[in-house]
Scaffold this active site. Structure first.
Site, PDB file in Angstrom:
ATOM      1  N   PRO A   1     -28.060  34.039 110.341  1.00 14.27           N
ATOM      2  CA  PRO A   1     -29.430  33.794 109.884  1.00 14.27           C
ATOM      3  C   PRO A   1     -29.518  32.458 109.147  1.00 14.27           C
ATOM      4  O   PRO A   1     -28.597  32.107 108.392  1.00 14.27           O
ATOM      5  CB  PRO A   1     -29.712  34.951 108.920  1.00 14.27           C
ATOM      6  CG  PRO A   1     -28.636  35.956 109.154  1.00 14.27           C
ATOM      7  CD  PRO A   1     -27.466  35.242 109.745  1.00 14.27           C
ATOM      8  N   VAL A   2     -30.620  31.720 109.384  1.00  9.84           N
ATOM      9  CA  VAL A   2     -30.724  30.391 108.756  1.00  9.84           C
ATOM     10  C   VAL A   2     -31.231  30.499 107.317  1.00  9.84           C
ATOM     11  O   VAL A   2     -31.909  31.465 106.961  1.00  9.84           O
ATOM     12  CB  VAL A   2     -31.659  29.438 109.547  1.00  9.84           C
ATOM     13  CG1 VAL A   2     -31.060  29.086 110.887  1.00  9.84           C
ATOM     14  CG2 VAL A   2     -33.043  30.018 109.702  1.00  9.84           C
TER      15      VAL A   2
ATOM     16  N   ALA B   1     -23.654  24.583 108.399  1.00  8.57           N
ATOM     17  CA  ALA B   1     -22.267  24.093 108.447  1.00  8.57           C
ATOM     18  C   ALA B   1     -21.529  24.673 109.647  1.00  8.57           C
ATOM     19  O   ALA B   1     -20.706  23.989 110.267  1.00  8.57           O
ATOM     20  CB  ALA B   1     -21.543  24.443 107.147  1.00  8.57           C
TER      21      ALA B   1
ATOM     22  N   GLY C   1     -27.845  31.562 102.994  1.00  8.60           N
ATOM     23  CA  GLY C   1     -26.581  31.574 102.260  1.00  8.60           C
ATOM     24  C   GLY C   1     -25.383  31.953 103.101  1.00  8.60           C
ATOM     25  O   GLY C   1     -24.298  32.167 102.578  1.00  8.60           O
ATOM     26  N   LEU C   2     -25.567  32.045 104.421  1.00  8.53           N
ATOM     27  CA  LEU C   2     -24.425  32.409 105.269  1.00  8.53           C
ATOM     28  C   LEU C   2     -23.826  31.194 105.987  1.00  8.53           C
ATOM     29  O   LEU C   2     -23.026  31.346 106.903  1.00  8.53           O
ATOM     30  CB  LEU C   2     -24.838  33.490 106.275  1.00  8.53           C
ATOM     31  CG  LEU C   2     -24.969  34.890 105.663  1.00  8.53           C
ATOM     32  CD1 LEU C   2     -25.677  35.844 106.607  1.00  8.53           C
ATOM     33  CD2 LEU C   2     -23.610  35.473 105.307  1.00  8.53           C
ATOM     34  N   GLY C   3     -24.263  30.018 105.588  1.00  6.48           N
ATOM     35  CA  GLY C   3     -23.609  28.805 106.095  1.00  6.48           C
ATOM     36  C   GLY C   3     -23.985  28.443 107.520  1.00  6.48           C
ATOM     37  O   GLY C   3     -23.187  27.830 108.237  1.00  6.48           O
TER      38      GLY C   3
ATOM     39  N   ASP D   1     -19.334  25.067 101.719  1.00  6.59           N
ATOM     40  CA  ASP D   1     -19.671  25.674 103.016  1.00  6.59           C
ATOM     41  C   ASP D   1     -18.814  25.102 104.136  1.00  6.59           C
ATOM     42  O   ASP D   1     -18.182  25.840 104.893  1.00  6.59           O
ATOM     43  CB  ASP D   1     -21.144  25.402 103.378  1.00  6.59           C
ATOM     44  CG  ASP D   1     -22.084  26.389 102.736  1.00  6.59           C
ATOM     45  OD1 ASP D   1     -21.725  26.935 101.683  1.00  6.59           O
ATOM     46  OD2 ASP D   1     -23.179  26.603 103.295  1.00  6.59           O
TER      47      ASP D   1
HETATM   48  O1  PMV Z   1     -26.864  28.967  99.837  1.00  2.00           O
HETATM   49  P1  PMV Z   1     -25.496  28.590 100.279  1.00  2.00           P
HETATM   50  O2  PMV Z   1     -24.559  29.728 100.516  1.00  2.00           O
HETATM   51  O3  PMV Z   1     -25.476  27.560 101.350  1.00  2.00           O
HETATM   52  O4  PMV Z   1     -24.722  27.953  99.083  1.00  2.00           O
HETATM   53  C1  PMV Z   1     -25.243  27.167  98.107  1.00  2.00           C
HETATM   54  C2  PMV Z   1     -24.184  27.079  97.069  1.00  2.00           C
HETATM   55  C3  PMV Z   1     -24.573  26.209  95.900  1.00  2.00           C
HETATM   56  O5  PMV Z   1     -23.498  26.285  94.992  1.00  2.00           O
HETATM   57  C4  PMV Z   1     -25.809  26.728  95.233  1.00  2.00           C
HETATM   58  C5  PMV Z   1     -24.790  24.773  96.328  1.00  2.00           C
HETATM   59  C6  PMV Z   1     -23.533  24.086  96.812  1.00  2.00           C
HETATM   60  O6  PMV Z   1     -23.693  23.043  97.465  1.00  2.00           O
HETATM   61  O7  PMV Z   1     -22.423  24.530  96.529  1.00  2.00           O
END
Ligand code: PMV
Length: 318
Positions: A96-97, A105, A100-102, A147
């Site tokens: 999923p975009v 990347a 927070g699951l990358g 990520d």
């Molecule tokens: O939302 P995610 O899982 O892509 O991670 C962001 C993590 C932060 O620490 C908030 C930002 C970062 O670049 O590390």
């Protein structure tokens, strides 16, 4: 036909503070992945097909800072691939975009691996990681690099952002893979709210600028939680991670990056028997994680769906 795949990832501990030089722990999530297949194009141009984001375009028609075009251009320029080959690049992802699951990347890493194999220019993991970091900057402004690192190496990582050095490049910091003493189970639940990491990272920066000593202390506390968590994971004392997740979540709430929806899911997971729970990643939306006994995973996932989660993933960290 070159084909490359890269997993999703989830941050276990340390998000946001990691941007300020504290450590963070992240692990790959192999249940979701990005896949890239490259074939020779029947046309005279390179075409990109990414049906998940309704993208069917000639490379030359995309702006040069488009995340996918940027990967391809950077790659061709860095390796002096000229003239540009005519490739048919298909990109698909179950990640999923903006949650927070990358996802960004993972697409970048899979694309770089497939390109390097399509044009016979082998890249080391270090090179892939460095390239992917440059692209992450387009997505996130000031990314820590966590990520691209966990996704490139596809192993649990303990990460400290390299500090900028006056001589250029990074200094200090670095990445280590770490051992999981005894496997443990997480339920990942998605709020369904898409929240750009760039915004929450920007808001934390404003907060920090308003009172640096106060927020440096909060980052130190998060760093302490991360150190503790790493030791417990390595020693196989994973049940003790629950309390650490709870305190990391409270610290993230104080940084204003939680949300009513995330808090509700965290609370429901705990009520349904999770040993601890926290938001994961940029926050404000996206995912949360709950630590569970393996046998309780289904009941916690059920409770999370009843509390409004749009989807859950049960994953074993090993
Ligand atoms: O939302 P995610 O899982 O892509 O991670 C962001 C993590 C932060 O620490 C908030 C930002 C970062 O670049 O590390």
């Amino acid at each position: 036909m070159p084909h490359a795949s890269a997993p999703g990832k989830i941050i276990l501990f340390g998000e946001h503070a990691v941007v300020y030089g504290r450590p963070a722990l992240a692990v790959p999530v192999t249940q979701v992945h990005a896949d890239v297949i490259i074939a020779d194009s029947p046309r005279a141009e390179t075409w990109i097909h990414a049906p998940d984001i309704s993208l069917h375009a000639e490379l030359s028609s995309l702006p040069s800072n488009h995340p996918i075009a940027a990967v391809i251009h950077n790659f061709f320029f860095a390796f002096g691939v000229s003239p540009f080959p005519s490739l048919d690049i298909s990109i698909a992802s179950t990640i999923p975009v903006a949650s927070g699951l990358g996802s960004g990347a993972a697409v970048t890493v899979a694309l770089l691996r497939a390109l390097s194999s399509a044009v016979h220019r082998p890249l080391s993991d270090e090179q892939i990681n460095q390239f992917a970091y440059e692209i992450e900057k387009l997505h996130h402004g000031t990314p820590s690099g966590i990520d691209n690192t966990v996704i490139t190496y596809a192993r649990p990582v303990y990460f400290i952002r390299p500090l900028p050095s006056p001589l250029g490049g990074g200094a200090g910091g670095g990445v280590e893979t770490f051992t999981v003493g005894s496997p443990f189970t997480l339920v990942i639940a998605d709020t369904g709210i898409s929240a750009p990491t760039k915004e929450s990272v920007g808001d934390v920066r404003k907060l920090w600028e308003s009172d640096k000593p106060r927020w440096e202390r909060a980052f130190d506390e998060i760093g302490g939680v991360v150190q503790n968590a790493k030791e417990r994971i390595e020693n196989g004392d994973w049940r003790l991670l629950g309390a650490l997740m709870d305190s990391n979540h409270a610290l993230l709430q104080s940084l204003t990056v939680s949300s009513p929806e995330l808090d509700r899911l965290v609370e429901s997971a705990r009520e349904a028997g999770a040993l601890g729970a926290k938001l994961s990643g940029g926050g404000r939306g996206g995912n949360m994680i709950a630590l569970v006994e393996k046998d309780d995973a289904a009941q916690v996932a059920e409770a999370l769906l009843s509390a409004g989660a749009k989807r859950t993933i049960v994953t074993e960290i090993a």
